[in-house]
Design an enzyme around this catalytic site. Structure first.
Site, mmCIF file in Angstrom:
data_model
loop_
_atom_site.group_PDB
_atom_site.id
_atom_site.type_symbol
_atom_site.label_atom_id
_atom_site.label_comp_id
_atom_site.label_asym_id
_atom_site.label_seq_id
_atom_site.Cartn_x
_atom_site.Cartn_y
_atom_site.Cartn_z
ATOM 1 N N TYR A 108 25.823 48.592 40.321
ATOM 2 C CA TYR A 108 26.473 48.512 41.631
ATOM 3 C C TYR A 108 25.509 48.761 42.797
ATOM 4 O O TYR A 108 25.817 48.425 43.935
ATOM 5 C CB TYR A 108 27.633 49.514 41.711
ATOM 6 C CG TYR A 108 27.374 50.823 40.997
ATOM 7 C CD1 TYR A 108 26.636 51.834 41.586
ATOM 8 C CD2 TYR A 108 27.822 51.008 39.695
ATOM 9 C CE1 TYR A 108 26.383 53.013 40.918
ATOM 10 C CE2 TYR A 108 27.588 52.198 39.015
ATOM 11 C CZ TYR A 108 26.859 53.198 39.633
ATOM 12 O OH TYR A 108 26.602 54.360 38.967
ATOM 13 N N ILE A 142 24.509 45.810 45.116
ATOM 14 C CA ILE A 142 25.583 45.196 45.906
ATOM 15 C C ILE A 142 26.352 46.217 46.748
ATOM 16 O O ILE A 142 27.150 45.852 47.602
ATOM 17 C CB ILE A 142 26.571 44.433 44.981
ATOM 18 C CG1 ILE A 142 26.973 45.293 43.768
ATOM 19 C CG2 ILE A 142 25.966 43.113 44.543
ATOM 20 C CD1 ILE A 142 27.984 44.662 42.831
ATOM 21 N N HIS A 143 26.089 47.488 46.525
ATOM 22 C CA HIS A 143 26.825 48.535 47.263
ATOM 23 C C HIS A 143 25.838 49.615 47.694
ATOM 24 O O HIS A 143 25.743 50.658 47.041
ATOM 25 C CB HIS A 143 27.932 49.119 46.384
ATOM 26 C CG HIS A 143 28.856 50.058 47.123
ATOM 27 N ND1 HIS A 143 28.544 51.371 47.399
ATOM 28 C CD2 HIS A 143 30.096 49.869 47.627
ATOM 29 C CE1 HIS A 143 29.556 51.956 48.032
ATOM 30 N NE2 HIS A 143 30.503 51.066 48.192
ATOM 31 N N PHE A 144 25.051 49.431 48.780
ATOM 32 C CA PHE A 144 24.981 48.203 49.551
ATOM 33 C C PHE A 144 23.526 47.759 49.536
ATOM 34 O O PHE A 144 22.634 48.597 49.282
ATOM 35 C CB PHE A 144 25.449 48.448 50.981
ATOM 36 C CG PHE A 144 26.893 48.891 51.076
ATOM 37 C CD1 PHE A 144 27.918 47.953 51.046
ATOM 38 C CD2 PHE A 144 27.217 50.230 51.170
ATOM 39 C CE1 PHE A 144 29.250 48.352 51.151
ATOM 40 C CE2 PHE A 144 28.551 50.628 51.260
ATOM 41 C CZ PHE A 144 29.565 49.695 51.242
#
Lengths: 79, 155
Positions: free
Chosen positions: B48, B51-53
């Site tokens: 994650y 993509i986060h972030f």
């Protein structure tokens, strides 16, 4: 014994008005009396009346009306 | 009941989630029905973070909560007869206090407030660098047990 204490458990657990009880409230007849609501209500009754339900009675407790009959087994008589 | 630990392989017997969704590396201490504690080491490779972030990688709040719920599950699935059983979340209330970042050790501490008829109520804290990053009150269930207590027929 009057039904006030018994009714209060249902009213508190399911956030309902007393009027709903007169129609013989049943398991799964309102969103709040689902599986989790059932266990919360059973636990609240046990605390209110200082009893411990047998498993079969928890399963059989399918309505407000039936519940009164079941409680008689535990020497809780509700008018 | 005795307190014991679970390494990453032993844990799999008590926690049905699997990589990359398993949010626990090690259970340092569990007392069945009472508490479970352990941690997740957060590497830059966690799925994650990219993509986060993209410019500010941090653990999504929902996964922090998931980690706490998974640890609370271990406190219940280690009870006799519950090994390997599937658990479901019923309700969680969570408060996030600080970001959880790549490279940190995410310490998870959970305790069981009540366990009865297939429903567990508990509390958990996620800790990084000695500070609480998140805390939650949680209600989880083992449906297989809960269903045994439900009315089968209407009145």
């Amino acid at each position: 014994m009057s039904s006030d204490k018994y009714d209060k458990v249902f009213i508190d657990c399911f956030s309902i008005d007393k009027a709903k009880l007169k129609k013989n409230l049943e398991y799964n007849s309102i969103p709040a009396w689902d599986s989790v609501g059932h266990m919360a209500m059973i636990a609240a009754l046990e605390e209110a009346f200082d009893i411990v339900f047998e498993m079969d009675d928890i399963i059989d407790f399918s309505s407000y009306k039936v519940g009164k009959e079941i409680l008689k087994k535990y020497k809780v008589n509700i008018s | 009941m005795k307190t014991f630990s679970l390494n990453s392989v032993e844990l799999l017997e008590y926690q049905p989630n699997r990589h990359p969704f398993l949010m626990i590396d090690y259970v340092t201490k569990v007392k069945p029905g009472v508490f479970a504690e352990g941690y997740k080491n957060l590497t830059n490779n966690e799925w994650y973070f990219p993509i986060h972030f993209p410019n500010n990688p941090n653990v999504p709040g929902v996964l922090q909560l998931e980690a706490l719920a998974q640890m609370l599950t271990v406190a219940i699935t280690t009870l006799p007869g519950n090994k390997g059983k599937i658990t479901h979340a019923l309700s969680h209330t969570v408060r996030f206090r600080k970001e959880v970042l790549p490279g940190q050790k995410f310490v998870l501490k959970t305790k069981v407030d009540s366990w009865k008829r297939g429903i567990c109520k508990g509390y958990g804290q996620g800790i990084v660098d000695g500070e609480i990053a998140c805390e939650a009150t949680m209600t989880i269930t083992i449906p297989e047990i809960l269903e045994q207590y439900l009315p089968k027929n209407k009145a």
